[in-house]
Design an enzyme around this catalytic site. Structure first.
Site, PDB file in Angstrom:
ATOM      1  N   ASP A 184      36.856  45.706  43.516  1.00  0.00           N
ATOM      2  CA  ASP A 184      37.842  44.652  43.286  1.00  0.00           C
ATOM      3  C   ASP A 184      38.913  44.755  44.363  1.00  0.00           C
ATOM      4  O   ASP A 184      39.502  45.831  44.573  1.00  0.00           O
ATOM      5  CB  ASP A 184      38.476  44.788  41.896  1.00  0.00           C
ATOM      6  CG  ASP A 184      39.484  43.685  41.626  1.00  0.00           C
ATOM      7  OD1 ASP A 184      39.051  42.541  41.434  1.00  0.00           O
ATOM      8  OD2 ASP A 184      40.696  43.991  41.602  1.00  0.00           O
ATOM      9  N   GLU A 268      33.403  40.317  44.587  1.00  0.00           N
ATOM     10  CA  GLU A 268      33.649  38.937  44.173  1.00  0.00           C
ATOM     11  C   GLU A 268      33.747  38.018  45.384  1.00  0.00           C
ATOM     12  O   GLU A 268      34.261  38.407  46.445  1.00  0.00           O
ATOM     13  CB  GLU A 268      34.950  38.868  43.366  1.00  0.00           C
ATOM     14  CG  GLU A 268      35.182  37.541  42.680  1.00  0.00           C
ATOM     15  CD  GLU A 268      36.410  37.555  41.805  1.00  0.00           C
ATOM     16  OE1 GLU A 268      36.679  36.536  41.135  1.00  0.00           O
ATOM     17  OE2 GLU A 268      37.111  38.587  41.788  1.00  0.00           O
ATOM     18  N   ASP A 350      42.956  46.142  37.820  1.00  0.00           N
ATOM     19  CA  ASP A 350      41.973  46.144  38.910  1.00  0.00           C
ATOM     20  C   ASP A 350      40.750  46.981  38.551  1.00  0.00           C
ATOM     21  O   ASP A 350      39.624  46.624  38.919  1.00  0.00           O
ATOM     22  CB  ASP A 350      42.618  46.678  40.192  1.00  0.00           C
ATOM     23  CG  ASP A 350      43.752  45.777  40.673  1.00  0.00           C
ATOM     24  OD1 ASP A 350      43.732  44.574  40.341  1.00  0.00           O
ATOM     25  OD2 ASP A 350      44.650  46.277  41.373  1.00  0.00           O
TER      26      ASP A 350
END
Length: 387
Positions: A184, A268, A350
């Site tokens: 992340d 992501e 996170d």
């Protein structure tokens, strides 16, 4: 696997003048071709019944020889490849524009992103490279052995010149300590792994912001084109280059560690351009280098025998509880600790998102037919081959 190799050149004063002449010729050809293309588009817009075919790279080069080279003899003092590749780059830029992948091409300015490409008889030795017209140029570091590039690109950064070309290397299958990991990206910590590891960004722009602002403030009233203005601009360019180098060094170290030690990496698909629209966070986001982080991971996972899984950008990794899977309706940026109202689970925001990305990567890989047993088998084979 084919990757790019770039190194700094050790040039003398005579070679500096020749390199600048090549870059100036390539820039002039690019700008002349862009001006012609804009005239063609304007004519087709005003006169739709009498449309003119949009020129290709070959058409632009024929026009350049007939109209520009005939009245500018200094074009013949440099390699013919410099204007050819500049017009080819212009053609590629318009193709990307028509496909709505990029914006409209802009005119090039002297001293900004100066570069040119050469091909032909190119020879690479231990600490020097021979290119057409320019001849042998020394380098600061040892070059790869047995490389025969078809073309090279020479570019300028501040007052330094760099040469880059493609090389073919074998993939390095390193033993993986962890099978699945989620990554992340954030501002407080550049990368938070699902294993609990956290990597801080360099934040080089923030570190040198005051010094850079001072340089630009002192340069505001200097006469354009004067010697003092050129010196001040060069100092600012060197500092910009240092900021970029510090950021790239940090990103390379982090991405190399992640790709070497993890078999499947979930990250992501961030909308970086949309995130940059936030004027309060745009400077911090740009200082982290999210796009460069993903770009490096894409080729390093191939190099080290890992697999990169790009999770959909609309996947609610931050709002979903990694313990029970319940999704929260809203989660503000101020909430740095994730608290699940359903099961009472508390975790760093996170870290919770990285765990969800790891699970998403596992599900994607399992759907493709690669299960845990296959990953363990590949991992064992890599260990045996390394032994």
């Amino acid at each position: 696997m084919i990757i790019g190799f770039q190194t700094k050149l050790k040039v003398n004063k005579k070679q500096l003048a020749v390199l600048a002449q090549h870059a100036g010729t390539a820039r002039h050809a690019y700008n002349q071709g862009l001006a012609l293309c804009k005239e063609v588009l304007k004519h087709n817009r005003v006169n739709p019944e009498d449309k003119i075919k949009f020129p290709s790279a070959i058409d632009l080069h024929k026009w350049l020889i007939a109209s520009i080279k005939a009245r500018l003899p200094w074009y013949y003092e440099v390699s013919k490849c410099a204007p050819q590749y500049a017009l080819r780059s212009l053609s590629d830029a318009f193709k990307a524009f028509f496909k709505k992948l990029r914006g409209f091409p802009n005119f090039k300015k002297k001293g900004r992103n100066d570069s040119f490409t050469l091909d032909g008889s190119i020879h690479v030795d231990h600490h020097k490279v021979k290119v057409p017209v320019i001849g042998w140029v020394k380098t600061y570091e040892r070059l790869p052995h047995g490389v025969k590039p078809k073309s090279v690109t020479i570019s300028r950064q501040a007052d330094s010149w760099f040469i880059s070309f493609k090389i073919k290397i074998e993939t390095i299958h390193t033993p993986k300590a962890i099978d699945f990991v989620g990554v992340d990206l954030g501002i407080n910590h550049l990368a938070t792994l699902s294993t609990g590891e956290m990597f801080d960004g360099a934040k080089s722009y923030k570190r040198y912001y005051k010094k850079l602002s001072r340089m630009q403030w002192l340069n505001r009233h200097k006469q354009i084109g004067s010697a003092n203005q050129k010196k001040a601009t060069l100092k600012a360019a060197r500092l910009h280059q240092k900021i970029a180098n510090v950021r790239k060094d940090t990103l390379h170290k982090i991405t190399t560690h992640i790709s070497k030690n993890h078999a499947v990496i979930g990250i992501e698909d961030l909308n970086v351009s949309g995130m940059m629209a936030n004027r309060k966070l745009s400077k911090a986001i740009a200082d982290m280098g999210f796009y460069e982080f993903r770009r490096q991971l894409e080729y390093k996972t191939q190099l080290h025998g890992s697999k990169l899984v790009i999770v959909d950008r609309f996947y609610p990794s931050s709002k979903t509880c990694s313990n029970c899977g319940v999704k929260k309706e809203s989660l503000s940026l101020k909430e740095r600790v994730f608290k699940c109202e359903h099961c009472g689970f508390e975790c760093d925001r996170d870290l919770n998102a990285s765990v969800n990305l790891s699970k998403a990567a596992r599900s994607v890989v399992s759907a493709c037919g690669l299960v845990d047993a296959d990953i363990a088998r590949l991992k064992q084979e890599e260990n045996v081959s390394n032994c």
